[in-house]
Design a protein around this motif. Structure first.
Motif, PDB file in Angstrom:
ATOM      1  N   ARG A  61      -7.214  -9.225  -0.663  1.00 58.07           N
ATOM      2  CA  ARG A  61      -7.133  -7.936  -1.019  1.00 58.07           C
ATOM      3  C   ARG A  61      -8.312  -7.335  -1.698  1.00 58.07           C
ATOM      4  O   ARG A  61      -8.178  -6.507  -2.436  1.00 58.07           O
ATOM      5  N   ALA A  62      -9.704  -7.744  -1.349  1.00 56.08           N
ATOM      6  CA  ALA A  62     -10.708  -7.396  -1.880  1.00 56.08           C
ATOM      7  C   ALA A  62     -11.439  -6.200  -1.704  1.00 56.08           C
ATOM      8  O   ALA A  62     -10.888  -5.572  -0.614  1.00 56.08           O
ATOM      9  N   HIS A  63     -12.310  -5.626  -2.590  1.00 53.60           N
ATOM     10  CA  HIS A  63     -12.911  -4.535  -2.436  1.00 53.60           C
ATOM     11  C   HIS A  63     -13.367  -4.429  -1.013  1.00 53.60           C
ATOM     12  O   HIS A  63     -14.394  -5.397  -0.777  1.00 53.60           O
ATOM     13  N   GLY A  64     -13.455  -3.264  -0.538  1.00 52.26           N
ATOM     14  CA  GLY A  64     -14.002  -3.048   0.742  1.00 52.26           C
ATOM     15  C   GLY A  64     -13.118  -3.696   2.181  1.00 52.26           C
ATOM     16  O   GLY A  64     -14.109  -3.538   3.182  1.00 52.26           O
ATOM     17  N   ARG A  65     -12.483  -4.551   1.978  1.00 50.45           N
ATOM     18  CA  ARG A  65     -11.654  -5.317   2.768  1.00 50.45           C
ATOM     19  C   ARG A  65     -10.499  -4.551   3.303  1.00 50.45           C
ATOM     20  O   ARG A  65      -9.689  -3.605   2.434  1.00 50.45           O
ATOM     21  N   ALA A  66      -9.980  -4.748   4.471  1.00 52.99           N
ATOM     22  CA  ALA A  66      -8.706  -4.296   5.016  1.00 52.99           C
ATOM     23  C   ALA A  66      -7.515  -4.355   4.047  1.00 52.99           C
ATOM     24  O   ALA A  66      -6.515  -3.748   3.982  1.00 52.99           O
ATOM     25  N   GLY A  67      -7.349  -5.531   3.473  1.00 52.99           N
ATOM     26  CA  GLY A  67      -6.104  -5.776   2.545  1.00 52.99           C
ATOM     27  C   GLY A  67      -6.037  -4.919   1.333  1.00 52.99           C
ATOM     28  O   GLY A  67      -4.926  -4.730   0.992  1.00 52.99           O
ATOM     29  N   TYR A  68      -7.369  -4.676   0.764  1.00 48.40           N
ATOM     30  CA  TYR A  68      -7.245  -3.725  -0.174  1.00 48.40           C
ATOM     31  C   TYR A  68      -6.915  -2.419   0.244  1.00 48.40           C
ATOM     32  O   TYR A  68      -6.061  -1.667  -0.507  1.00 48.40           O
ATOM     33  N   LYS A  69      -7.053  -1.673   1.182  1.00 45.57           N
ATOM     34  CA  LYS A  69      -6.816  -0.370   1.749  1.00 45.57           C
ATOM     35  C   LYS A  69      -5.332  -0.447   2.083  1.00 45.57           C
ATOM     36  O   LYS A  69      -4.453   0.507   1.797  1.00 45.57           O
ATOM     37  N   ALA A  70      -4.724  -1.507   2.524  1.00 39.11           N
ATOM     38  CA  ALA A  70      -3.512  -1.627   2.875  1.00 39.11           C
ATOM     39  C   ALA A  70      -2.562  -1.687   1.660  1.00 39.11           C
ATOM     40  O   ALA A  70      -1.452  -1.119   1.513  1.00 39.11           O
ATOM     41  N   SER A  71      -3.114  -2.475   0.682  1.00 39.52           N
ATOM     42  CA  SER A  71      -2.399  -2.604  -0.619  1.00 39.52           C
ATOM     43  C   SER A  71      -2.202  -1.052  -1.255  1.00 39.52           C
ATOM     44  O   SER A  71      -1.341  -0.666  -1.825  1.00 39.52           O
ATOM     45  N   LEU A  72      -3.415  -0.259  -1.280  1.00 39.85           N
ATOM     46  CA  LEU A  72      -3.377   0.913  -1.755  1.00 39.85           C
ATOM     47  C   LEU A  72      -2.402   1.944  -0.849  1.00 39.85           C
ATOM     48  O   LEU A  72      -1.560   2.849  -1.641  1.00 39.85           O
ATOM     49  N   ASP A  73      -2.269   2.018   0.304  1.00 37.87           N
ATOM     50  CA  ASP A  73      -1.362   2.635   0.948  1.00 37.87           C
ATOM     51  C   ASP A  73      -0.111   2.325   0.753  1.00 37.87           C
ATOM     52  O   ASP A  73       0.816   3.341   0.825  1.00 37.87           O
ATOM     53  N   TYR A  74       0.234   1.102   0.466  1.00 41.72           N
ATOM     54  CA  TYR A  74       1.695   0.688   0.217  1.00 41.72           C
ATOM     55  C   TYR A  74       2.189   1.480  -1.177  1.00 41.72           C
ATOM     56  O   TYR A  74       3.229   1.966  -1.304  1.00 41.72           O
ATOM     57  N   VAL A  75       1.169   1.213  -2.304  1.00 41.93           N
ATOM     58  CA  VAL A  75       1.349   1.769  -3.298  1.00 41.93           C
ATOM     59  C   VAL A  75       1.603   3.301  -3.435  1.00 41.93           C
ATOM     60  O   VAL A  75       2.362   4.009  -3.854  1.00 41.93           O
ATOM     61  N   LYS A  76       0.531   3.892  -2.540  1.00 42.98           N
ATOM     62  CA  LYS A  76       0.830   5.539  -2.378  1.00 42.98           C
ATOM     63  C   LYS A  76       1.872   5.932  -2.031  1.00 42.98           C
ATOM     64  O   LYS A  76       2.577   6.859  -2.305  1.00 42.98           O
ATOM     65  N   ALA A  77       2.570   5.234  -0.716  1.00 41.42           N
ATOM     66  CA  ALA A  77       3.795   5.481  -0.101  1.00 41.42           C
ATOM     67  C   ALA A  77       4.913   5.620  -1.029  1.00 41.42           C
ATOM     68  O   ALA A  77       5.739   6.597  -1.126  1.00 41.42           O
ATOM     69  N   LYS A  78       4.787   4.693  -2.044  1.00 46.02           N
ATOM     70  CA  LYS A  78       5.975   4.539  -2.895  1.00 46.02           C
ATOM     71  C   LYS A  78       5.925   5.786  -3.986  1.00 46.02           C
ATOM     72  O   LYS A  78       6.992   6.247  -4.261  1.00 46.02           O
ATOM     73  N   LEU A  79       4.747   6.144  -4.298  1.00 43.34           N
ATOM     74  CA  LEU A  79       4.769   7.121  -5.519  1.00 43.34           C
ATOM     75  C   LEU A  79       4.968   8.379  -4.751  1.00 43.34           C
ATOM     76  O   LEU A  79       5.536   9.230  -5.322  1.00 43.34           O
ATOM     77  N   ASP A  80       4.493   8.579  -3.642  1.00 42.93           N
ATOM     78  CA  ASP A  80       4.582   9.916  -2.783  1.00 42.93           C
ATOM     79  C   ASP A  80       6.039  10.029  -2.522  1.00 42.93           C
ATOM     80  O   ASP A  80       6.878  11.400  -2.808  1.00 42.93           O
ATOM     81  N   ALA A  81       6.831   9.236  -2.147  1.00 42.96           N
ATOM     82  CA  ALA A  81       8.279   9.214  -1.978  1.00 42.96           C
ATOM     83  C   ALA A  81       9.103   9.349  -3.293  1.00 42.96           C
ATOM     84  O   ALA A  81       9.999  10.071  -3.306  1.00 42.96           O
ATOM     85  N   ALA A  82       8.412   8.994  -4.572  1.00 39.10           N
ATOM     86  CA  ALA A  82       9.071   9.222  -5.754  1.00 39.10           C
ATOM     87  C   ALA A  82       8.864  10.507  -6.475  1.00 39.10           C
ATOM     88  O   ALA A  82       9.206  10.759  -7.720  1.00 39.10           O
ATOM     89  N   GLY A  83       8.057  11.510  -5.718  1.00 39.26           N
ATOM     90  CA  GLY A  83       7.820  12.757  -6.372  1.00 39.26           C
ATOM     91  C   GLY A  83       6.483  12.895  -7.106  1.00 39.26           C
ATOM     92  O   GLY A  83       6.169  13.832  -7.972  1.00 39.26           O
ATOM     93  N   PHE A  84       5.664  11.868  -7.293  1.00 40.03           N
ATOM     94  CA  PHE A  84       4.354  11.739  -7.794  1.00 40.03           C
ATOM     95  C   PHE A  84       3.437  12.805  -6.962  1.00 40.03           C
ATOM     96  O   PHE A  84       3.430  12.775  -5.834  1.00 40.03           O
ATOM     97  N   THR A  85       2.461  13.188  -7.560  1.00 41.34           N
ATOM     98  CA  THR A  85       1.146  14.017  -7.004  1.00 41.34           C
ATOM     99  C   THR A  85       0.163  12.924  -7.054  1.00 41.34           C
ATOM    100  O   THR A  85      -0.458  12.551  -7.938  1.00 41.34           O
ATOM    101  N   THR A  86      -0.138  12.509  -5.629  1.00 37.44           N
ATOM    102  CA  THR A  86      -1.197  11.280  -5.824  1.00 37.44           C
ATOM    103  C   THR A  86      -2.536  11.855  -5.266  1.00 37.44           C
ATOM    104  O   THR A  86      -2.676  12.777  -4.430  1.00 37.44           O
TER     105      THR A  86
END
Length: 311
Positions: A61-86
């Motif tokens: 999940r290294a910088h600039g690789r697809a695994g990093y962006k997918a990790s970020l998307d996973y975290v962001k989706a959880k936070l968006d659903a929980a009512g955070f402003t991301t």
């Protein structure tokens, strides 16, 4: 946690990011409502997702690789659903696009901001589940606990996941540098969580700010755990850019490639003479490279500090 490499070139063409307002002074923190227990099963579920993401994307999940962006998307989706402003902050480093993720919980005094953060990237040689899926998953679960409790802190709460830490703290440095001096001065404190589930764990607390340090010490004293001052990773993780900009910082750490002493094994258990994390920056840093007890205790310490310091 990045390797400590003298003379590392840190500033490889950083461009195009969103500037975020932050804000305030930890020293006068009042007692908070009781922090919730963080279910370690929830934290481990996030780690399993990060492992699956790495496995599906070349093993890392290294910088600039697809695994990093997918990790970020996973975290962001959880936070968006929980009512955070991301907000996703984009930058370029070492010829690759990097991302920071910032999540603001609505409410609280915008002139006093308490931040909790971790780096989300791994090295290119492995999935990075202890380094630093452990910190990232615990910060995520603490944020979700804020949402579940509909917590209304006096201070404003902000959570962050940094990119390109393993390249030289590039994401967190970019974020700090993107802030005006006035906005940096409004940050009451930045709490860093980089490796908190090491398989042969220690219990280390940053000593950079006395009030933040005492908050963590109070938690560990309350559960009967003796701690030591963190020295192995000093300056090697994302608190450093904040500290260098004059922001009060603190955090906890369970150890990387230093070896546990006999005295530490007597105090904490585990194996003397072996690294705190024998899989540090290696392909074996997978979901099997986690001590559940340390992850549980340290996740609860994280939530305790967030509640106490934002009250």
């Amino acid at each position: 946690m990045k390797l400590s490499v003298p003379g590392r070139a840190v500033a490889a063409a950083l461009v195009a990011a969103t500037t975020l307002v932050t804000s305030g002074s930890i020293a006068d923190a009042a007692p908070a409502a009781a922090a919730p227990n963080i279910p370690v099963a929830n934290v481990k579920a996030h780690l399993s997702q990060l492992q699956s993401i790495a496995t599906a994307n070349g093993g890392n999940r290294a910088h600039g690789r697809a695994g990093y962006k997918a990790s970020l998307d996973y975290v962001k989706a959880k936070l968006d659903a929980a009512g955070f402003t991301t907000t996703v902050q984009q930058f370029t480093a070492a010829g690759r696009t990097g991302y920071n993720l910032i999540a603001d919980w609505p409410g609280g005094d915008a002139n006093q901001v308490v931040m909790a953060g971790s780096h989300l990237d791994s090295v290119s040689t492995g999935a990075g589940i202890n380094d630093n899926g452990s910190g990232s998953a615990a910060v995520l679960e603490a944020a979700l606990a804020v949402s579940r409790a509909q917590y209304k802190p006096t201070k404003h709460l902000r959570f962050a996941w940094w990119g390109a830490e393993e390249q030289g703290l590039l994401g967190s440095r970019y974020y700090v540098n993107s802030l005006s001096s006035a906005n940096r001065s409004k940050i009451s404190g930045y709490l860093n969580f980089d490796m908190i589930g090491s398989p042969n764990p220690g219990y280390f607390v940053y000593d950079d700010d006395p009030a933040i340090e005492k908050t963590f010490q109070n938690f560990y004293t309350g559960i009967g755990i003796s701690t030591e001052i963190e020295t192995e990773g000093d300056g090697r993780s994302d608190h450093a850019p904040f500290k260098n900009a004059g922001v009060p910082v603190g955090g906890i750490f369970s150890g990387a490639d230093y070896r546990k002493t006999a005295a530490q094994a007597t105090k904490w258990g585990g194996t003397a003479g072996q690294p705190f994390d024998r899989c540090y920056h290696s392909s074996c840093d997978t979901t099997s490279n986690i001590n559940d007890t340390a992850l549980d205790r340290n996740s609860d310490a994280l939530a305790y500090a967030v509640w106490e310091l934002s009250a």
